[in-house]
Write an enzyme that holds these catalytic residues in place. Structure first.
Site, mmCIF file in Angstrom:
data_model
loop_
_atom_site.group_PDB
_atom_site.id
_atom_site.type_symbol
_atom_site.label_atom_id
_atom_site.label_comp_id
_atom_site.label_asym_id
_atom_site.label_seq_id
_atom_site.Cartn_x
_atom_site.Cartn_y
_atom_site.Cartn_z
ATOM 1 C CB SER A 1 48.029 35.386 41.706
ATOM 2 O OG SER A 1 49.355 35.612 42.310
ATOM 3 C CE1 TYR B 1 64.072 41.464 27.401
ATOM 4 C CE2 TYR B 1 61.907 41.773 25.930
ATOM 5 C CZ TYR B 1 63.502 41.472 26.000
ATOM 6 O OH TYR B 1 64.083 41.287 24.826
ATOM 7 C CG HIS C 1 62.463 37.305 18.696
ATOM 8 N ND1 HIS C 1 62.945 38.359 19.407
ATOM 9 C CD2 HIS C 1 62.398 36.459 19.500
ATOM 10 C CE1 HIS C 1 62.741 38.618 20.375
ATOM 11 N NE2 HIS C 1 62.250 37.173 20.948
ATOM 12 C CE LYS D 1 68.965 48.115 33.295
ATOM 13 N NZ LYS D 1 68.598 49.271 33.517
#
Lengths: 532, 364
Positions: free
Chosen positions: A176, A264, A309, A338
């Site tokens: 999907s 992310y 990590h 950002k």
């Protein structure tokens, strides 16, 4: 900003048969309309958010006091596992896909998604994936109980039999997601209105374009790792079985090669949403548009080289530890850019604080706190103390709840008047915001403390020294959980009635979606607008 | 009345035991203090950046409001500023990574250890083998079931106490070789800043040098199944002389146990002993009443094995069953314990087979 020519009377002239939605259930089953499919994704996501939320409340109720009160440890593990899987794959990801379906065609001036039939299919297989996953709760041996990260061999040799259904469910979800991602890329690259160059696209579109590439890159890796599990369980291979010459650590490498870009995937569209909302309510153009685009692209690229990590304590060679520590710390740079850009957008603006803006500001503050704990976790030697404790739980809930989830709520409040044609009830919106804001912080902030003090994650019972902060977190969780009923009430009320919204909706809003009437007609931009 | 009193007492006593600890433990080794300092350094860096960023943000929120008549300015780009806030964080991060790398190198230096101990994770217990001495034992949670299910008051070391603690000497470099027998576990003592995953097929290394004798407590930190929350780590650090004495005592105890395995016991003695062994070693999965958990762990009551041929019954306990959670208990239990628990399972928990086995008949 762009001037836009939208020829709506022309739409009305066409055969109405092709332009109104079909009647009855068939409308939803057979629809290829991006707005219908977007709505279905969002409703599905809200349903999953509630189911995953109930599981979270079962977890927090058990952890309210030391000792076993409500559930057995095995069922507790099923709850933590299912809560994670449902929130990640059932709530956050479909919500972003739903928003993409609704908004990307309207923001780039396209009439629909590029591949409408595949769009229908990529939604409609999702409910089945989650029915399969949820049905495992009623199977002998119970649901998956090995954590949402399903480390082998706990998830292979030692797993309950329902693990096979879990694997099947994950495959369907992956299919999907991949179809959704292909559709989004095809739409953005091929269907932009004349004049809408890539560097004029709204940031929500940009972040989704990059997210879609991440999805296509890593969902097959997830499919690969669960297939290897399937082979180990049923076909006698030993990919992850040390006794057969396999390697349990290989599982973690492959999983996190998917898993880190995955986190992310859950935050980049949020960056896009926040970059839409802050300029609207600061009445000032987004500061550093191109650096925002480059920052998102850098974060996406870096996400492929930081996976280990998550594995600082598995016994990697020293040089591996150092490489992954440096690479991880690098991510703080574009992420910082950002945050600085959002603050610079607010600086010397003309701000008002409607509900979407409140959620956006809370996002910036609380996501940044999650970013700080992420930076701390990147310091490999210190991670030996943080790893697999509640400090990590606090960290990723800060980036996912007041991060991803708040951005989804902000987006819902921001675009809801465009979808329904009714202005928001600001009083109820603010009530929802403040209850959620208090609830989220009372729940997750104390988790930093118990984690640093030494409480491991995924335990159904704990030592007495952790009791006070745990009961505090449980109280917060119930405040946060029940305050979502206000959200549901707000959305339903807004769909049913409300003051008529203008096309513009928000005074400072910019972009193509605000040039079409509210509610947005069933078909928009049948004739592409011109963007200068 | 007395129940209300107990409840009130427990409500009062819990806060007295609990502390509102906010920060990481500084620990008791040079390395743990080094890690603590790194933690505080990065924490303060975050605080300073946070104060600056949130400061500007909240200043803007209060100052540039439309309701106060603020009018938006039109600038939306500034390359100098953008370069500044890309380069400065990069420099801060590199400055941070240098000491972190140095600490990592210390952590990875397991050379020249005085004592080597192999740590093996099992579902849900730890096994400690002293490689230079002939010492080998298991360490199980010792918190009584009544405390866990809230039938009695929880003691201060609730869930952080074991039957046999790991004993190490103070002021010696102790190297741990960490592995696992079934699934992945992770061995963690916060005060040592030692956390290492125990992975089947791998041997990971860690080390510690503790200055002061004392008792230090930790837990398994990798989800390892049902009782992940119930496999604590307790380390007793003894002065060098006390440690030597302890090693001698362990060796004497081992001889005494070998002696006991040659004696014959009566059925009643075996059953009485077996009940204790069953509750400690078997009841976690097969449940205290022998009913098991359908779909996950089979029942002992009426099971084909516990009521069938005794040799097969002994074999599954001694050697386990590959591919399942049933472990091989030959390393974990003495011959006396195995004989007792086999006899108990066949003649209790609703089973009435009527036979028994002596310790001397257990072939490990």
């Amino acid at each position: 900003m762009a001037t836009v020519d939208v020829d709506l009377p022309h739409v009305k002239d066409e055969d109405p048969h092709h332009h109104g939605p079909a009647k009855g259930l068939g409308r939803w089953l057979y629809t290829t309309n991006h707005k219908d499919i977007g709505s279905m994704y969002l409703i599905f996501s809200l349903t999953m958010f509630m189911i995953g939320g109930i599981m979270a409340l079962i977890i927090r109720a058990e952890l309210f006091q030391p000792g076993l009160q409500l559930v057995e440890p095995n069922f507790f593990n099923q709850m933590t596992t299912m809560h994670g899987l449902i929130m990640v794959f059932g709530a956050v990801m479909p919500a972003f896909v739903g928003l993409a379906n609704w908004m990307i065609p309207m923001q780039i001036g396209a009439p629909d998604m590029a591949l409408p039939r595949m769009n229908n299919w990529s939604f409609w297989i999702l409910p089945f994936a989650f029915l399969i996953l949820l049905s495992s709760l009623f199977m002998p041996g119970g649901a998956p109980n090995f954590g949402w990260t399903f480390y082998a061999p706990l998830s292979t040799t030692y797993a309950p039999e329902s693990v096979t259904f879990f694997i099947f469910g994950v495959h369907i979800m992956g299919a999907s997601s991949i179809m959704g991602a292909i559709n989004i890329i095809a739409t953005i690259l091929n269907m932009r209105a004349p004049g809408m160059t890539l560097m004029k696209m709204p940031l929500f579109v940009w972040t989704w374009l990059i997210t879609a590439f991440l999805l296509i890159a890593v969902m097959p890796v997830l499919a690969g790792v669960v297939t290897m599990m399937l082979m180990d369980i049923h076909f006698g291979t030993s990919f992850f079985n040390a006794a057969g010459g396999g390697d349990p650590v290989l599982f973690q490498h492959v999983f996190w090669f998917f898993g880190h870009p995955e986190v992310y995937i859950m935050i980049l569209p949020a960056f896009g949403i926040i970059s839409e909302i802050i300029p609207t309510f600061a009445r000032k153009r987004l500061f550093g548009y191109s650096s925002m685009v480059y920052a998102v692209a850098s974060i996406a690229l870096l996400s492929f080289v930081v996976w280990a990590h998550h594995m600082f304590t598995v016994g990697m060679p020293l040089v591996g530890e150092v490489f992954f520590m440096f690479a991880t710390m690098l991510i703080a740079v574009p992420t910082g850019v950002k945050v600085f850009n959002w603050v610079a957008t607010m600086f010397r603006g003309s701000m008002t604080f409607e509900t979407p803006m409140l959620f956006a500001i809370a996002f910036v503050v609380l996501f940044t706190i999650g970013g700080f704990s992420g930076l701390m976790l990147a310091i490999a030697p210190a991670d030996f103390q943080y790893h697999d404790t509640y400090f990590v739980v606090a960290h990723f809930h800060y980036v996912l709840v007041p991060g991803a989830i708040f951005s989804i709520m902000a987006a819902t409040y921001y675009w809801l008047p465009k979808w329904t044609g009714h202005q928001l009830n600001e009083t109820m919106g603010k009530l929802h915001f403040w209850l959620s804001f208090v609830g989220v912080n009372v729940t997750f902030f104390p988790m930093h403390f118990v984690g640093l003090a030494g409480m491991p994650r995924r335990i159904p019972d704990y030592a007495l020294q952790f009791a006070d902060f745990n009961s505090m977190a449980s109280v917060g969780a119930f405040i946060f959980g029940f305050s979502q009923l206000v959200f549901i009430y707000n959305v339903i009320q807004n769909v049913r009635a409300g003051e008529k919204a203008t096309a513009q909706v928000w005074e400072g809003a910019q972009g193509l979606e605000w040039t079409i009437p509210s509610p947005a007609p069933y078909h928009t931009f049948s004739t592409p607008p011109k963007v200068d | 009345m007395s129940k209300a009193f107990t409840l009130a007492l427990s409500l009062l006593s819990t806060p007295a035991l609990a502390d509102w600890q906010l920060n990481m433990n500084e620990g008791v080794t040079a390395l743990s203090r080094e890690i603590f300092d790194l933690h505080m350094l990065i924490f303060w860096i975050c605080v300073v950046i946070g104060v600056a960023v949130f400061g500007v943000m909240f200043y803007s929120i209060f100052k540039f409001r439309k309701s106060k008549g603020a009018v938006a300015e039109h600038w939306h780009e500034n390359t100098t500023v953008e370069v500044f806030w890309t380069v400065v964080p990069s420099i801060i991060l590199i400055a941070m990574a240098v000491p972190a790398t140095a600490t990592l190198m210390d952590m990875y230096d397991t050379s020249e250890a005085d004592v080597d101990i192999q740590i093996t994770g099992y579902q849900w217990k730890w096994r400690y083998q002293y490689l230079d001495e002939d010492i080998d034992f298991f360490s199980n949670l010792s918190t009584p079931r009544e405390e866990i299910v809230n039938e009695s008051t929880k003691n201060p070391n609730y869930l952080l106490e074991v039957d046999n603690a790991l004993v190490i000497p103070a002021n010696k470099k102790v190297r741990f070789l960490v592995t696992a027998n079934d699934v992945i576990h992770s061995w963690w003592v916060p005060h040592f800043a030692v956390k290492k995953d125990a992975i089947p097929g791998f041997i990971n290394e860690a080390w510690v040098k503790v200055e002061e004798p004392g008792v230090y407590r930790g837990q398994c930190t990798e989800l390892c199944g049902k009782d992940h929350g119930f496999m604590p780590v307790v380390v007793e650090v003894k002065s060098e002389a006390d440690y030597e004495q302890w090693v001698a005592d362990q060796k004497a105890m081992k001889l005494a146990m070998a002696d006991e395995a040659s004696k014959d016991l009566s059925m009643d003695e075996l059953i009485a002993k077996g009940e204790g062994v069953y509750q400690a070693a078997c009841s976690g999965c097969h449940q205290p009443n022998g009913q098991g958990i359908p779909g996950a762990f089979p029942a002992i009551t009426g099971s084909a094995i516990a009521t069938g041929a005794i040799d097969a019954h002994i074999d599954i306990i001694v050697n386990g069953k590959t591919g399942t959670a049933m472990q091989a208990f030959k390393e974990q239990l003495s011959a006396v314990d195995i004989a007792a628990v086999v006899t108990y399972q066949r003649n209790a928990l609703g089973n009435t087979v009527g036979d028994m086995v002596q310790p001397s008949a257990i072939q490990k």
